[in-house]
Design a protein around this motif. Structure first.
Motif, mmCIF file in Angstrom:
data_model
loop_
_atom_site.group_PDB
_atom_site.id
_atom_site.type_symbol
_atom_site.label_atom_id
_atom_site.label_comp_id
_atom_site.label_asym_id
_atom_site.label_seq_id
_atom_site.Cartn_x
_atom_site.Cartn_y
_atom_site.Cartn_z
ATOM 1 N N TYR A 45 0.872 -1.376 0.149
ATOM 2 C CA TYR A 45 0.026 -0.280 -0.363
ATOM 3 C C TYR A 45 1.051 1.317 0.246
ATOM 4 O O TYR A 45 2.105 1.545 0.706
ATOM 5 C CB TYR A 45 -0.948 -0.187 1.196
ATOM 6 N N ALA A 46 0.806 2.483 -0.455
ATOM 7 C CA ALA A 46 1.189 3.731 -0.649
ATOM 8 C C ALA A 46 -0.485 4.114 0.184
ATOM 9 O O ALA A 46 -1.390 4.313 -0.402
ATOM 10 C CB ALA A 46 1.655 3.975 -2.123
ATOM 11 N N GLU A 47 0.289 5.860 1.154
ATOM 12 C CA GLU A 47 -0.339 6.744 1.409
ATOM 13 C C GLU A 47 -0.726 7.711 0.014
ATOM 14 O O GLU A 47 0.134 8.075 0.078
ATOM 15 C CB GLU A 47 0.123 6.963 2.129
ATOM 16 N N LEU A 48 -2.203 8.046 1.056
ATOM 17 C CA LEU A 48 -2.311 9.069 -0.551
ATOM 18 C C LEU A 48 -2.115 10.715 0.725
ATOM 19 O O LEU A 48 -2.724 10.092 1.449
ATOM 20 C CB LEU A 48 -4.060 9.250 -0.455
ATOM 21 N N VAL A 49 -1.525 11.344 0.104
ATOM 22 C CA VAL A 49 -1.136 12.648 1.139
ATOM 23 C C VAL A 49 -1.682 14.102 0.306
ATOM 24 O O VAL A 49 -1.095 14.328 -0.958
ATOM 25 C CB VAL A 49 0.203 12.788 1.820
ATOM 26 N N GLY A 50 -2.728 14.193 0.832
ATOM 27 C CA GLY A 50 -3.279 15.811 0.394
ATOM 28 C C GLY A 50 -4.508 14.801 -0.671
ATOM 29 O O GLY A 50 -4.764 14.171 -0.795
ATOM 30 N N GLY A 51 -4.558 16.256 -0.868
ATOM 31 C CA GLY A 51 -6.722 16.200 -1.850
ATOM 32 C C GLY A 51 -7.687 15.822 -1.219
ATOM 33 O O GLY A 51 -7.251 15.330 0.132
ATOM 34 N N PRO A 52 -8.178 15.241 -1.777
ATOM 35 C CA PRO A 52 -9.709 15.231 -1.323
ATOM 36 C C PRO A 52 -9.165 13.659 -0.838
ATOM 37 O O PRO A 52 -9.988 13.280 0.070
ATOM 38 C CB PRO A 52 -10.541 15.308 -2.622
ATOM 39 N N LEU A 53 -8.376 12.847 -1.077
ATOM 40 C CA LEU A 53 -8.264 11.068 -0.498
ATOM 41 C C LEU A 53 -7.494 11.133 0.523
ATOM 42 O O LEU A 53 -7.112 10.018 0.736
ATOM 43 C CB LEU A 53 -7.908 10.528 -2.268
ATOM 44 N N ASP A 54 -6.518 12.115 0.711
ATOM 45 C CA ASP A 54 -6.239 12.520 2.245
ATOM 46 C C ASP A 54 -5.978 11.496 3.006
ATOM 47 O O ASP A 54 -6.995 10.890 3.730
ATOM 48 C CB ASP A 54 -5.450 14.293 2.195
ATOM 49 N N GLY A 55 -4.955 10.861 3.351
ATOM 50 C CA GLY A 55 -4.845 9.746 4.467
ATOM 51 C C GLY A 55 -5.657 8.046 4.154
ATOM 52 O O GLY A 55 -5.526 7.586 4.536
ATOM 53 N N GLU B 46 -15.823 11.636 -6.215
ATOM 54 C CA GLU B 46 -16.945 12.229 -6.185
ATOM 55 C C GLU B 46 -16.421 14.239 -5.193
ATOM 56 O O GLU B 46 -17.204 14.885 -5.507
ATOM 57 C CB GLU B 46 -18.357 11.642 -5.612
ATOM 58 N N ILE B 47 -15.186 13.906 -4.501
ATOM 59 C CA ILE B 47 -15.024 14.645 -3.517
ATOM 60 C C ILE B 47 -14.177 15.411 -4.103
ATOM 61 O O ILE B 47 -13.593 16.409 -3.132
ATOM 62 C CB ILE B 47 -14.638 14.629 -1.994
ATOM 63 N N GLY B 48 -13.328 15.722 -4.678
ATOM 64 C CA GLY B 48 -12.516 16.355 -5.862
ATOM 65 C C GLY B 48 -13.298 17.539 -6.313
ATOM 66 O O GLY B 48 -14.583 17.891 -6.467
ATOM 67 N N ARG B 49 -12.285 18.937 -6.539
ATOM 68 C CA ARG B 49 -13.055 19.882 -7.856
ATOM 69 C C ARG B 49 -14.105 19.593 -8.553
ATOM 70 O O ARG B 49 -15.032 20.507 -8.791
ATOM 71 C CB ARG B 49 -12.066 20.692 -8.489
ATOM 72 N N TYR B 50 -13.782 18.406 -9.689
ATOM 73 C CA TYR B 50 -14.893 18.486 -9.800
ATOM 74 C C TYR B 50 -16.359 17.330 -10.119
ATOM 75 O O TYR B 50 -16.856 16.475 -11.037
ATOM 76 C CB TYR B 50 -14.627 17.999 -11.282
ATOM 77 N N GLY B 51 -16.451 17.161 -8.568
ATOM 78 C CA GLY B 51 -17.039 16.564 -8.601
ATOM 79 C C GLY B 51 -17.635 15.269 -8.761
ATOM 80 O O GLY B 51 -16.210 14.299 -9.461
ATOM 81 N N LEU C 169 -5.540 12.979 -8.455
ATOM 82 C CA LEU C 169 -4.496 12.984 -9.643
ATOM 83 C C LEU C 169 -2.853 12.851 -8.034
ATOM 84 O O LEU C 169 -3.028 13.855 -7.964
ATOM 85 C CB LEU C 169 -3.766 14.004 -10.326
ATOM 86 N N TYR C 170 -2.648 11.681 -8.382
ATOM 87 C CA TYR C 170 -1.530 11.460 -7.055
ATOM 88 C C TYR C 170 0.749 10.812 -8.338
ATOM 89 O O TYR C 170 -0.279 10.094 -8.689
ATOM 90 C CB TYR C 170 -2.033 10.617 -6.336
ATOM 91 N N VAL C 171 1.059 11.378 -7.647
ATOM 92 C CA VAL C 171 2.610 11.415 -8.149
ATOM 93 C C VAL C 171 3.531 10.685 -6.537
ATOM 94 O O VAL C 171 3.057 11.051 -5.892
ATOM 95 C CB VAL C 171 2.803 12.417 -8.669
ATOM 96 N N PRO C 172 4.344 9.463 -6.664
ATOM 97 C CA PRO C 172 4.558 9.018 -6.208
ATOM 98 C C PRO C 172 5.609 10.338 -5.658
ATOM 99 O O PRO C 172 6.320 11.079 -6.318
ATOM 100 C CB PRO C 172 5.520 7.824 -6.513
ATOM 101 N N ARG C 173 5.771 10.164 -4.106
ATOM 102 C CA ARG C 173 6.493 11.018 -4.053
ATOM 103 C C ARG C 173 7.957 10.815 -4.074
ATOM 104 O O ARG C 173 9.288 11.553 -4.161
ATOM 105 C CB ARG C 173 6.574 10.769 -1.446
ATOM 106 N N GLY C 174 8.734 9.775 -4.148
ATOM 107 C CA GLY C 174 10.041 9.353 -4.242
ATOM 108 C C GLY C 174 10.887 8.867 -3.738
ATOM 109 O O GLY C 174 11.597 8.627 -3.183
ATOM 110 N N PHE D 209 2.046 8.607 -1.634
ATOM 111 C CA PHE D 209 1.993 9.250 -3.401
ATOM 112 C C PHE D 209 1.394 10.921 -2.905
ATOM 113 O O PHE D 209 0.359 11.354 -2.431
ATOM 114 C CB PHE D 209 0.474 8.743 -4.203
ATOM 115 N N ASP D 210 1.921 11.827 -3.387
ATOM 116 C CA ASP D 210 1.436 13.615 -3.133
ATOM 117 C C ASP D 210 0.004 14.001 -4.383
ATOM 118 O O ASP D 210 0.529 13.124 -5.402
ATOM 119 C CB ASP D 210 2.543 14.107 -3.595
ATOM 120 N N TRP D 211 -0.884 14.016 -3.284
ATOM 121 C CA TRP D 211 -2.134 15.129 -4.479
ATOM 122 C C TRP D 211 -1.160 16.245 -5.565
ATOM 123 O O TRP D 211 -0.054 16.569 -5.033
ATOM 124 C CB TRP D 211 -2.538 15.740 -3.881
#
Length: 92
Positions: free
Chosen positions: A31-41, A63-68, A74-79, A85-87
């Motif tokens: 698993y990767a943790e999603l960091v920031g944005g609508p799916l944070d955590g 459904e909870i992002g800017r565009y409903g 969009l999430y990209v790996p932090r490295g 993965f950062d928003w």
């Protein structure tokens, strides 16, 4: 909702796309943790994801992002070896 508990606390540690009755991580999966944005955590199961997505990033329906409804976050790996993965924004 429970008194003193917010939506962020309820979502934290749950797996993106998992059934709400079985939200936790499973043994033997990566698993990767999603960091920031609508799916944070949330946790993203990357066990069977294509190597390209783990390397370059993912667009996840939400459904909870800017565009409903129908939008994607969009999430990209932090490295850090794919552990986070950062928003990077939202897209329709």
């Amino acid at each position: 909702m429970l008194p003193g508990v917010n939506e962020w606390q309820i979502m934290r540690g749950r797996v993106y796309g998992a059934d709400h009755t079985d939200p936790g991580p499973r043994p033997g999966r990566a698993y990767a943790e999603l960091v920031g944005g609508p799916l944070d955590g949330l946790l993203l199961d990357i066990t069977d994801r294509p190597a390209r997505e783990v390397r370059e990033g993912v667009a996840l329906r939400t459904e909870i992002g800017r565009y409903g409804a129908g939008g994607r976050a969009l999430y990209v790996p932090r490295g850090d070896g794919g552990r986070r993965f950062d928003w990077a924004g939202d897209t329709p």
